[in-house]
Design a protein around this motif. Structure first.
Motif, PDB file in Angstrom:
ATOM      1  N   LEU A 114      -1.551   9.342 -19.098  1.00  0.00           N
ATOM      2  CA  LEU A 114      -1.090  10.717 -18.901  1.00  0.00           C
ATOM      3  C   LEU A 114      -1.791  11.518 -17.805  1.00  0.00           C
ATOM      4  O   LEU A 114      -1.124  12.320 -17.128  1.00  0.00           O
ATOM      5  CB  LEU A 114      -1.206  11.495 -20.219  1.00  0.00           C
ATOM      6  CG  LEU A 114      -0.377  10.980 -21.396  1.00  0.00           C
ATOM      7  CD1 LEU A 114      -0.715  11.781 -22.653  1.00  0.00           C
ATOM      8  CD2 LEU A 114       1.109  11.081 -21.082  1.00  0.00           C
ATOM      9  N   GLY A 118       1.001  12.156 -15.351  1.00  0.00           N
ATOM     10  CA  GLY A 118       1.636  13.189 -16.171  1.00  0.00           C
ATOM     11  C   GLY A 118       1.342  14.591 -15.682  1.00  0.00           C
ATOM     12  O   GLY A 118       2.238  15.439 -15.604  1.00  0.00           O
ATOM     13  N   PHE A 148       7.635  10.289 -15.565  1.00  0.00           N
ATOM     14  CA  PHE A 148       7.267  11.495 -16.307  1.00  0.00           C
ATOM     15  C   PHE A 148       8.057  12.695 -15.800  1.00  0.00           C
ATOM     16  O   PHE A 148       8.489  13.548 -16.577  1.00  0.00           O
ATOM     17  CB  PHE A 148       5.769  11.778 -16.173  1.00  0.00           C
ATOM     18  CG  PHE A 148       4.894  10.894 -17.019  1.00  0.00           C
ATOM     19  CD1 PHE A 148       5.158  10.700 -18.368  1.00  0.00           C
ATOM     20  CD2 PHE A 148       3.791  10.251 -16.467  1.00  0.00           C
ATOM     21  CE1 PHE A 148       4.347   9.887 -19.158  1.00  0.00           C
ATOM     22  CE2 PHE A 148       2.969   9.439 -17.237  1.00  0.00           C
ATOM     23  CZ  PHE A 148       3.254   9.255 -18.583  1.00  0.00           C
ATOM     24  N   GLN A 151      11.601  12.874 -17.291  1.00  0.00           N
ATOM     25  CA  GLN A 151      11.604  13.291 -18.698  1.00  0.00           C
ATOM     26  C   GLN A 151      11.281  14.772 -18.857  1.00  0.00           C
ATOM     27  O   GLN A 151      11.925  15.486 -19.636  1.00  0.00           O
ATOM     28  CB  GLN A 151      10.601  12.462 -19.487  1.00  0.00           C
ATOM     29  CG  GLN A 151      10.956  10.980 -19.590  1.00  0.00           C
ATOM     30  CD  GLN A 151       9.915  10.221 -20.379  1.00  0.00           C
ATOM     31  OE1 GLN A 151       9.848  10.296 -21.601  1.00  0.00           O
ATOM     32  NE2 GLN A 151       9.069   9.487 -19.679  1.00  0.00           N
ATOM     33  N   CYS A 176      15.080   7.005 -19.056  1.00  0.00           N
ATOM     34  CA  CYS A 176      14.170   8.152 -19.088  1.00  0.00           C
ATOM     35  C   CYS A 176      14.907   9.476 -18.961  1.00  0.00           C
ATOM     36  O   CYS A 176      14.280  10.536 -19.075  1.00  0.00           O
ATOM     37  CB  CYS A 176      13.132   8.023 -17.973  1.00  0.00           C
ATOM     38  SG  CYS A 176      11.877   6.764 -18.318  1.00  0.00           S
ATOM     39  N   LEU A 268       0.936  17.628 -22.587  1.00  0.00           N
ATOM     40  CA  LEU A 268       1.455  16.263 -22.520  1.00  0.00           C
ATOM     41  C   LEU A 268       1.180  15.487 -23.806  1.00  0.00           C
ATOM     42  O   LEU A 268       2.060  14.780 -24.318  1.00  0.00           O
ATOM     43  CB  LEU A 268       0.832  15.531 -21.330  1.00  0.00           C
ATOM     44  CG  LEU A 268       1.182  16.080 -19.944  1.00  0.00           C
ATOM     45  CD1 LEU A 268       0.312  15.424 -18.873  1.00  0.00           C
ATOM     46  CD2 LEU A 268       2.654  15.880 -19.632  1.00  0.00           C
ATOM     47  N   LEU A 277       8.153  12.767 -25.299  1.00  0.00           N
ATOM     48  CA  LEU A 277       7.773  12.171 -24.019  1.00  0.00           C
ATOM     49  C   LEU A 277       7.320  10.747 -24.283  1.00  0.00           C
ATOM     50  O   LEU A 277       6.472  10.511 -25.144  1.00  0.00           O
ATOM     51  CB  LEU A 277       6.636  12.981 -23.385  1.00  0.00           C
ATOM     52  CG  LEU A 277       6.151  12.543 -21.996  1.00  0.00           C
ATOM     53  CD1 LEU A 277       7.237  12.784 -20.946  1.00  0.00           C
ATOM     54  CD2 LEU A 277       4.873  13.300 -21.614  1.00  0.00           C
ATOM     55  N   VAL A 279       6.068   6.815 -22.751  1.00  0.00           N
ATOM     56  CA  VAL A 279       5.274   6.197 -21.697  1.00  0.00           C
ATOM     57  C   VAL A 279       5.836   4.818 -21.402  1.00  0.00           C
ATOM     58  O   VAL A 279       6.119   4.048 -22.335  1.00  0.00           O
ATOM     59  CB  VAL A 279       3.802   6.089 -22.141  1.00  0.00           C
ATOM     60  CG1 VAL A 279       3.006   5.260 -21.157  1.00  0.00           C
ATOM     61  CG2 VAL A 279       3.194   7.478 -22.306  1.00  0.00           C
TER      62      VAL A 279
END
Length: 311
Positions: A114, A118, A148, A151, A176, A268, A277, A279
Motif C-alpha cells: 500500500l 497506494g 489502485f 479502484q 479492478c 487505504l 480495495l 491488492v
C-alpha cells in the motif's frame, strides 16, 4: 541483521548481506520487518546507486521499540509504513508520522503493497476534487499505482478509462473496475472517452503529450512518473485553451509535508479491511530473492505488486 544492499554484480544489482541494525531517531520506531513490496522507482535507483547502498520504501511489520518521543504505536503492534530508504532489511527505523497500525483483518504482506503505490494513487486523485459522475483516465494502468488508481477512482464515483500497452492485461484492469480500456503506446484513442476531469499519468513521453490534450475544462493532469523514458513535446495551446486546466507534478515524499503518510495509509488500510480495495500481487519471494524479483520488475515482467516476505 540481514539486509539487501546495492551490488552491481548481483541480479537486479542487489544482494543479501549482513549489516548493522539501524539506530532510530527519537521520532522513529524500530520495526521488525515482516514484508516489503517493490516499486519500479527504487528498482531503477539500484542500478545507479553506489555499492553498499541500502534501499527500500514500503515496509510492514511489528514494532520492536516505540519512538522515544512518545509518538506512534506501542511495542508489539503491527504497522505499515513508508521510508525514504532502508526497508529492505530485517529491521527498519520508521518515522511515526509515516506509519499506521494494522487491524487484525489485514496481513503484513497485503499492507506492504500500500505505501508508495497506494498513497501515490490516493494523493493524485485528491487533486481531482469531487469526481462523482466525472471521467478519469489512468495511464500505465496495469502497474501498482494504476491498479489502485482505477479502484479509488471508481470508489469516488468516476467513469474510468485505463490505458495499457498489452492486450493480455485488459481483463486485469477491467476486474479492478475500468469501464473503458485503450491499448497502445499513445493516448490518442482515449479521446472518444474524454475530456477528462482528472488524468493520472505515470508514463510521460508521447502519452503525456497526448493526455494533456484530453484534460477537460477545470480538469487536472497529475504526473508522477516517466516510465517511457522519453521527452514530451507538447502544444501549449491545446492545453491552456481548455480553460482552468492544471498540470500537477506529484513526487510522493514531498507530499508528506502537506499530508503526512499516516493519514493516507489509514484511509487505504480501512478500505482494504472493508474489502473495498483489493491488492493484486503478481510475484512473491524471500529476502534472498529480492534481487531476482527486482530484475523481473525492471524488465516489465510483473504487473501489479511484488511482495517480499521477511522471515
Amino acid at each position: 541483521m540481514r539486509a539487501v544492499l546495492v551490488d552491481p554484480k548481483a541480479p537486479g544489482c542487489l544482494a543479501l548481506t549482513d549489516t548493522p541494525e539501524p539506530v532510530p531517531l527519537s521520532s522513529q520506531a524500530l520495526v521488525q520487518v515482516k514484508a516489503v513490496s517493490l516499486n519500479l522507482g527504487e528498482v531503477r535507483r539500484a542500478r545507479n546507486s553506489a555499492p553498499g547502498t541500502q534501499l527500500g520504501w514500503d515496509v510492514s511489520g511489528v514494532v520492536m521499540e516505540p519512538a522515544r518521543d512518545g509518538s506512534g504505536p506501542a511495542a508489539g503492534e503491527r504497522v505499515v509504513g513508508v521510508m525514504n530508504t532502508g526497508s529492505w532489511a530485517e529491521v527498519a527505523a520508521v518515522e511515526t508520522q509515516w506509519m499506521t497500525v494494522l487491524p487484525d483483518s489485514v496481513s503484513c504482506a497485503t499492507a506492504a503493497t500500500l505505501p508508495v503505490a497506494g498513497l501515490t494513487a490516493l494523493y493524485a486523485l485528491e487533486n481531482g476534487g469531487q469526481l462523482l459522475g466525472q471521467s478519469v483516465m489512468v495511464t500505465g494502468a496495469s502497474g501498482g499505482v494504476g491498479l489502485f488508481g482505477i479502484q479509488l477512482a471508481k470508489l469516488s464515483g468516476a467513469t474510468v478509462t485505463a490505458l495499457i500497452r498489452r492486450n493480455a492485461l485488459s481483463e486485469l484492469v477491467r476486474m479492478c473496475g475500468a469501464d473503458h480500456v485503450v491499448i497502445g503506446d499513445s493516448a490518442e484513442e482515449a479521446a472518444e472517452y474524454g475530456p477528462f476531469a482528472c488524468i493520472l499519468d505515470s508514463v510521460g513521453g508521447q502519452v503525456l503529450a497526448d493526455s494533456l490534450k484530453l484534460v477537460g475544462r477545470g480538469g487536472v493532469l497529475v504526473n508522477y512518473g516517466v516510465s517511457a523514458g522519453e521527452e514530451s513535446v507538447i502544444r501549449a495551446g491545446d492545453f491552456f485553451r481548455a480553460g482552468r486546466a492544471r498540470y500537477y507534478g506529484l513526487y510522493l515524499f514531498t507530499e508528506f509535508g502537506r499530508r503526512p503518510a499516516k493519514y493516507g495509509l489509514r484511509v487505504l488500510v480501512d478500505l482494504v479491511s472493508q474489502k473495498k480495495l483489493t491488492v493484486h500481487v503478481d510475484a512473491e519471494g524471500s529476502l534472498s530473492e529480492l534481487g531476482s524479483l527486482a530484475e523481473r520488475l525492471y524488465n516489465r515482467e510483473i504487473s501489479g505488486k511484488a511482495v517480499i516476505h521477511v522471515d
